[in-house]
Motif scaffolding. Structure first.
Motif, PDB file in Angstrom:
ATOM      1  N   LEU A  53      49.640  70.124  57.962  1.00  0.00           N
ATOM      2  CA  LEU A  53      50.455  71.125  57.336  1.00  0.00           C
ATOM      3  C   LEU A  53      52.107  70.825  57.640  1.00  0.00           C
ATOM      4  CD1 LEU A  53      48.605  74.230  57.291  1.00  0.00           C
ATOM      5  CD2 LEU A  53      49.051  73.047  55.363  1.00  0.00           C
ATOM      6  N   ILE A  54      52.427  70.378  58.817  1.00  0.00           N
ATOM      7  CA  ILE A  54      53.727  70.170  59.449  1.00  0.00           C
ATOM      8  C   ILE A  54      54.040  69.132  58.650  1.00  0.00           C
ATOM      9  CG2 ILE A  54      55.050  69.639  61.265  1.00  0.00           C
ATOM     10  CD1 ILE A  54      54.113  72.536  61.292  1.00  0.00           C
ATOM     11  N   ALA A  56      53.486  67.842  55.821  1.00  0.00           N
ATOM     12  CA  ALA A  56      53.663  68.240  54.358  1.00  0.00           C
ATOM     13  C   ALA A  56      55.057  69.046  54.252  1.00  0.00           C
ATOM     14  CB  ALA A  56      52.469  69.142  54.004  1.00  0.00           C
ATOM     15  N   LEU A  57      55.065  69.921  55.233  1.00  0.00           N
ATOM     16  CA  LEU A  57      56.360  70.703  55.374  1.00  0.00           C
ATOM     17  C   LEU A  57      57.547  69.758  55.542  1.00  0.00           C
ATOM     18  CD1 LEU A  57      55.324  74.050  56.771  1.00  0.00           C
ATOM     19  CD2 LEU A  57      55.865  73.680  54.766  1.00  0.00           C
ATOM     20  N   LEU A  58      57.352  69.036  56.437  1.00  0.00           N
ATOM     21  CA  LEU A  58      58.417  67.799  56.789  1.00  0.00           C
ATOM     22  C   LEU A  58      58.888  67.179  55.518  1.00  0.00           C
ATOM     23  CD1 LEU A  58      57.609  66.947  60.190  1.00  0.00           C
ATOM     24  CD2 LEU A  58      59.553  68.211  59.559  1.00  0.00           C
ATOM     25  N   LEU A  60      58.394  68.108  52.405  1.00  0.00           N
ATOM     26  CA  LEU A  60      58.785  69.065  51.352  1.00  0.00           C
ATOM     27  C   LEU A  60      60.047  69.246  51.581  1.00  0.00           C
ATOM     28  CD1 LEU A  60      55.367  70.796  50.344  1.00  0.00           C
ATOM     29  CD2 LEU A  60      56.597  69.189  49.143  1.00  0.00           C
ATOM     30  N   THR A  61      60.610  69.612  52.666  1.00  0.00           N
ATOM     31  CA  THR A  61      61.677  70.192  52.961  1.00  0.00           C
ATOM     32  C   THR A  61      63.069  69.387  53.295  1.00  0.00           C
ATOM     33  OG1 THR A  61      61.286  70.438  55.336  1.00  0.00           O
ATOM     34  CG2 THR A  61      60.481  72.348  53.876  1.00  0.00           C
ATOM     35  N   THR A  62      62.522  68.027  53.270  1.00  0.00           N
ATOM     36  CA  THR A  62      63.697  66.925  53.479  1.00  0.00           C
ATOM     37  C   THR A  62      64.389  66.429  52.323  1.00  0.00           C
ATOM     38  OG1 THR A  62      63.889  64.779  54.593  1.00  0.00           O
ATOM     39  CG2 THR A  62      62.059  65.082  53.057  1.00  0.00           C
ATOM     40  N   GLN A  65      62.727  62.353  50.874  1.00  0.00           N
ATOM     41  CA  GLN A  65      61.455  62.245  51.113  1.00  0.00           C
ATOM     42  C   GLN A  65      60.799  60.598  51.469  1.00  0.00           C
ATOM     43  OE1 GLN A  65      59.479  64.094  47.851  1.00  0.00           O
ATOM     44  NE2 GLN A  65      59.697  66.051  48.759  1.00  0.00           N
ATOM     45  N   SER A 139      60.205  63.790  64.303  1.00  0.00           N
ATOM     46  CA  SER A 139      59.381  64.501  63.014  1.00  0.00           C
ATOM     47  C   SER A 139      58.025  63.710  63.217  1.00  0.00           C
ATOM     48  CB  SER A 139      59.445  63.945  61.654  1.00  0.00           C
ATOM     49  OG  SER A 139      59.922  62.534  61.564  1.00  0.00           O
TER      50      SER A 139
END
Length: 167
Positions: A53-54, A56-58, A60-62, A65, A139
């Motif tokens: 999940l971390i 995926a969040l990294l 999705l929020t960058t 990509q 990351s």
């Protein structure tokens, strides 16, 4: 090549072995061993969702990509190398344990698998260092530390849930 699948498989196998925390000492224990491995596998599968999940969040929020994906991939490959070396040592010790006669296999357990179990946190620390040194940056280190904490928490979680009464 993405290292995600080998890392997940390695984490799940580790979790299955970690299910043996405090299991019983019965002579005929195939069912108990299978149950312990499934317990570890279930707990490990849930805990390993955190690093996924971390990551995926990294992603999705960058803003970039592709760059973040490449960074995480490089870090994952760096993370995988020390763990592959460690897993190979464990597999060799297991092979010796299962193929040699009783006394020799007991010695293999004492000089091989025992110390290797104690070295698990150091193997994970080496994997985190490998992730950074291979270009994964912060990351990959974040995902690696969370993944390492997840696999190290399987055994205490299994012990607390199912074996806390066993002394």
């Amino acid at each position: 090549m993405t290292p995600a699948l080998p890392l997940v498989l390695l984490g799940l196998v580790d979790a299955a072995f970690s299910g043996y925390a405090g299991s019983d000492a019965r002579i005929r224990k195939q069912r108990a061993s299978a149950r312990a491995a499934l317990r570890g596998l279930a707990v490990g599968a849930v805990l390993l969702l955190a690093p996924m999940l971390i990551a995926a969040l990294l992603l999705l929020t960058t803003r970039d990509q592709a760059r973040t994906y490449n960074t995480l991939t490089a870090g994952g490959l760096g993370y995988l190398l020390p763990l592959t070396i460690y897993a190979t040592a464990v597999l060799l010790s297991l092979a010796v344990y299962f193929t040699l006669p009783f006394r020799a296999s007991t010695l293999a357990m004492v000089i091989g698998l025992g110390p290797l179990t104690l070295l698990r946190p150091l193997a994970i620390a080496a994997a985190c260092l490998g992730a950074v040194l291979n270009g994964g940056g912060g990351s990959a280190l974040l995902v690696g530390v969370i993944a390492g904490a997840a696999v190290l928490c399987v055994e205490p979680a299994v012990h607390r849930r199912w074996y806390h009464h066993v002394q």
